[in-house]
Motif scaffolding. Structure first.
Motif, PDB file in Angstrom:
ATOM      1  N   VAL A 194      40.400  28.596  25.534  1.00 36.86           N
ATOM      2  CA  VAL A 194      39.440  27.631  26.161  1.00 36.86           C
ATOM      3  C   VAL A 194      39.393  28.199  27.594  1.00 36.86           C
ATOM      4  O   VAL A 194      38.277  28.171  28.258  1.00 36.86           O
ATOM      5  CB  VAL A 194      40.084  26.292  26.048  1.00 36.86           C
ATOM      6  CG1 VAL A 194      39.143  25.332  27.095  1.00 36.86           C
ATOM      7  CG2 VAL A 194      39.976  25.731  24.710  1.00 36.86           C
ATOM      8  N   ARG A 195      40.485  28.550  28.298  1.00 36.86           N
ATOM      9  CA  ARG A 195      40.600  28.957  29.835  1.00 36.86           C
ATOM     10  C   ARG A 195      39.713  30.341  29.666  1.00 36.86           C
ATOM     11  O   ARG A 195      38.940  30.265  30.805  1.00 36.86           O
ATOM     12  CB  ARG A 195      41.917  29.238  30.157  1.00 36.86           C
ATOM     13  CG  ARG A 195      42.586  27.934  30.613  1.00 36.86           C
ATOM     14  CD  ARG A 195      43.872  28.212  31.223  1.00 36.86           C
ATOM     15  NE  ARG A 195      44.607  26.577  31.318  1.00 36.86           N
ATOM     16  CZ  ARG A 195      45.877  26.573  31.401  1.00 36.86           C
ATOM     17  NH1 ARG A 195      46.685  27.859  31.527  1.00 36.86           N
ATOM     18  NH2 ARG A 195      46.305  25.513  31.586  1.00 36.86           N
ATOM     19  N   SER A 196      39.846  30.918  28.764  1.00 33.33           N
ATOM     20  CA  SER A 196      38.949  32.423  28.865  1.00 33.33           C
ATOM     21  C   SER A 196      37.441  32.413  28.736  1.00 33.33           C
ATOM     22  O   SER A 196      36.836  32.927  29.478  1.00 33.33           O
ATOM     23  CB  SER A 196      39.489  33.501  27.855  1.00 33.33           C
ATOM     24  OG  SER A 196      39.066  32.930  26.632  1.00 33.33           O
ATOM     25  N   VAL A 197      37.062  31.371  27.924  1.00 30.80           N
ATOM     26  CA  VAL A 197      35.879  30.872  27.410  1.00 30.80           C
ATOM     27  C   VAL A 197      35.291  30.199  28.955  1.00 30.80           C
ATOM     28  O   VAL A 197      34.091  30.625  29.434  1.00 30.80           O
ATOM     29  CB  VAL A 197      35.600  30.133  26.322  1.00 30.80           C
ATOM     30  CG1 VAL A 197      34.187  29.275  26.374  1.00 30.80           C
ATOM     31  CG2 VAL A 197      35.883  30.902  25.313  1.00 30.80           C
ATOM     32  N   VAL A 198      35.732  29.592  29.620  1.00 29.19           N
ATOM     33  CA  VAL A 198      35.523  28.792  30.865  1.00 29.19           C
ATOM     34  C   VAL A 198      35.270  29.619  31.818  1.00 29.19           C
ATOM     35  O   VAL A 198      34.384  29.757  32.610  1.00 29.19           O
ATOM     36  CB  VAL A 198      36.382  27.459  31.220  1.00 29.19           C
ATOM     37  CG1 VAL A 198      36.353  26.966  32.533  1.00 29.19           C
ATOM     38  CG2 VAL A 198      36.227  26.339  30.225  1.00 29.19           C
ATOM     39  N   ARG A 199      36.198  30.533  31.970  1.00 28.95           N
ATOM     40  CA  ARG A 199      36.101  31.611  33.078  1.00 28.95           C
ATOM     41  C   ARG A 199      34.910  32.602  33.079  1.00 28.95           C
ATOM     42  O   ARG A 199      34.217  32.906  33.555  1.00 28.95           O
ATOM     43  CB  ARG A 199      37.412  32.389  33.057  1.00 28.95           C
ATOM     44  CG  ARG A 199      37.337  33.586  33.767  1.00 28.95           C
ATOM     45  CD  ARG A 199      37.567  33.476  35.314  1.00 28.95           C
ATOM     46  NE  ARG A 199      38.737  33.009  35.897  1.00 28.95           N
ATOM     47  CZ  ARG A 199      38.799  32.549  36.943  1.00 28.95           C
ATOM     48  NH1 ARG A 199      37.713  32.199  37.796  1.00 28.95           N
ATOM     49  NH2 ARG A 199      39.861  32.116  37.532  1.00 28.95           N
ATOM     50  N   GLU A 200      34.445  32.804  31.583  1.00 25.94           N
ATOM     51  CA  GLU A 200      33.558  33.520  31.147  1.00 25.94           C
ATOM     52  C   GLU A 200      32.264  32.983  31.561  1.00 25.94           C
ATOM     53  O   GLU A 200      31.338  33.668  32.196  1.00 25.94           O
ATOM     54  CB  GLU A 200      33.567  34.121  29.566  1.00 25.94           C
ATOM     55  CG  GLU A 200      32.561  35.198  29.392  1.00 25.94           C
ATOM     56  CD  GLU A 200      32.768  35.387  28.018  1.00 25.94           C
ATOM     57  OE1 GLU A 200      31.951  35.711  27.225  1.00 25.94           O
ATOM     58  OE2 GLU A 200      33.840  35.452  27.543  1.00 25.94           O
ATOM     59  N   VAL A 201      32.176  31.824  31.283  1.00 23.69           N
ATOM     60  CA  VAL A 201      30.746  30.814  31.461  1.00 23.69           C
ATOM     61  C   VAL A 201      30.711  30.541  32.933  1.00 23.69           C
ATOM     62  O   VAL A 201      29.663  30.833  33.537  1.00 23.69           O
ATOM     63  CB  VAL A 201      30.915  29.755  30.576  1.00 23.69           C
ATOM     64  CG1 VAL A 201      29.823  28.802  31.110  1.00 23.69           C
ATOM     65  CG2 VAL A 201      30.995  30.118  29.010  1.00 23.69           C
ATOM     66  N   ALA A 202      31.742  30.070  33.560  1.00 23.03           N
ATOM     67  CA  ALA A 202      31.580  29.565  34.925  1.00 23.03           C
ATOM     68  C   ALA A 202      31.666  30.415  36.111  1.00 23.03           C
ATOM     69  O   ALA A 202      31.389  30.694  36.840  1.00 23.03           O
ATOM     70  CB  ALA A 202      32.618  28.494  35.211  1.00 23.03           C
ATOM     71  N   GLY A 203      32.464  31.711  35.756  1.00 26.85           N
ATOM     72  CA  GLY A 203      32.771  33.019  36.717  1.00 26.85           C
ATOM     73  C   GLY A 203      33.752  32.384  37.640  1.00 26.85           C
ATOM     74  O   GLY A 203      34.701  31.498  37.408  1.00 26.85           O
ATOM     75  N   PHE A 204      33.682  32.899  38.874  1.00 27.43           N
ATOM     76  CA  PHE A 204      34.695  32.712  40.077  1.00 27.43           C
ATOM     77  C   PHE A 204      34.114  31.913  40.897  1.00 27.43           C
ATOM     78  O   PHE A 204      32.964  31.806  41.241  1.00 27.43           O
ATOM     79  CB  PHE A 204      34.880  34.073  40.552  1.00 27.43           C
ATOM     80  CG  PHE A 204      35.582  35.137  39.595  1.00 27.43           C
ATOM     81  CD1 PHE A 204      37.235  34.871  39.209  1.00 27.43           C
ATOM     82  CD2 PHE A 204      35.157  36.109  39.005  1.00 27.43           C
ATOM     83  CE1 PHE A 204      37.727  35.737  38.400  1.00 27.43           C
ATOM     84  CE2 PHE A 204      35.663  36.988  38.093  1.00 27.43           C
ATOM     85  CZ  PHE A 204      37.033  36.802  37.954  1.00 27.43           C
ATOM     86  N   SER A 205      34.997  31.188  41.635  1.00 25.01           N
ATOM     87  CA  SER A 205      34.668  30.162  42.799  1.00 25.01           C
ATOM     88  C   SER A 205      34.589  30.931  44.050  1.00 25.01           C
ATOM     89  O   SER A 205      35.042  32.104  44.058  1.00 25.01           O
ATOM     90  CB  SER A 205      35.743  29.100  42.979  1.00 25.01           C
ATOM     91  OG  SER A 205      36.808  29.606  43.208  1.00 25.01           O
ATOM     92  N   PRO A 206      33.893  30.410  44.813  1.00 22.94           N
ATOM     93  CA  PRO A 206      33.340  31.379  46.192  1.00 22.94           C
ATOM     94  C   PRO A 206      34.692  31.874  46.818  1.00 22.94           C
ATOM     95  O   PRO A 206      34.741  32.983  47.091  1.00 22.94           O
ATOM     96  CB  PRO A 206      32.772  30.365  46.909  1.00 22.94           C
ATOM     97  CG  PRO A 206      32.062  29.400  46.131  1.00 22.94           C
ATOM     98  CD  PRO A 206      33.007  29.227  44.859  1.00 22.94           C
ATOM     99  N   TYR A 207      35.760  30.950  46.909  1.00 25.93           N
ATOM    100  CA  TYR A 207      36.956  31.337  47.683  1.00 25.93           C
ATOM    101  C   TYR A 207      37.626  32.709  46.819  1.00 25.93           C
ATOM    102  O   TYR A 207      38.316  33.534  47.390  1.00 25.93           O
ATOM    103  CB  TYR A 207      37.992  30.331  47.656  1.00 25.93           C
ATOM    104  CG  TYR A 207      38.960  29.869  46.863  1.00 25.93           C
ATOM    105  CD1 TYR A 207      40.011  30.548  46.978  1.00 25.93           C
ATOM    106  CD2 TYR A 207      38.772  29.252  45.454  1.00 25.93           C
ATOM    107  CE1 TYR A 207      41.211  30.371  45.781  1.00 25.93           C
ATOM    108  CE2 TYR A 207      39.679  28.883  44.842  1.00 25.93           C
ATOM    109  CZ  TYR A 207      40.884  29.758  44.945  1.00 25.93           C
ATOM    110  OH  TYR A 207      41.864  29.393  43.871  1.00 25.93           O
TER     111      TYR A 207
END
Length: 103
Positions: free
Chosen positions: A42-55
């Motif tokens: 689930v975390r890998s899917v969220v990272r793939e979809v949402a990307g990285f935060s600005p910081y």
């Protein structure tokens, strides 16, 4: 020194009625923090979809320019503790290394 098998003797190291040991069950507090396969996915899917935060993007840029100390201080300011900052820096640096290997 561990006790060996109990005997019917009344005295000595192995005194007492012979019994079968009951295996201890694991408590939830001992399982805490262990990453399950589902959570990892689930975390890998969220990272793939949402990307990285600005910081996180800024920290990755600092790491690419070999400004490690600045990146650590900036991450600590954003996350609150040095331990969290170190973990985040480790995570982001592995992501940078993987992207270098991919290209």
């Amino acid at each position: 020194m561990a006790r060996s098998k109990c005997t019917d003797l009344r005295v000595g190291l192995n005194k007492g009625h012979p019994t079968t040991p009951i295996p201890k069950t694991q408590r939830p507090s001992q399982r805490k923090g262990i990453l399950s396969a589902r959570t990892k996915f689930v975390r890998s899917v969220v990272r793939e979809v949402a990307g990285f935060s600005p910081y996180e993007r800024r920290v990755m840029e600092l790491l690419r320019n070999s400004k490690d100390k600045k990146a650590r201080k900036f991450t600590k300011k954003r996350l609150g503790t040095l331990l969290r900052a170190k973990r985040k820096l480790e995570e982001l640096s592995t992501i940078i290394q993987e992207s270098r290997r991919a290209h």
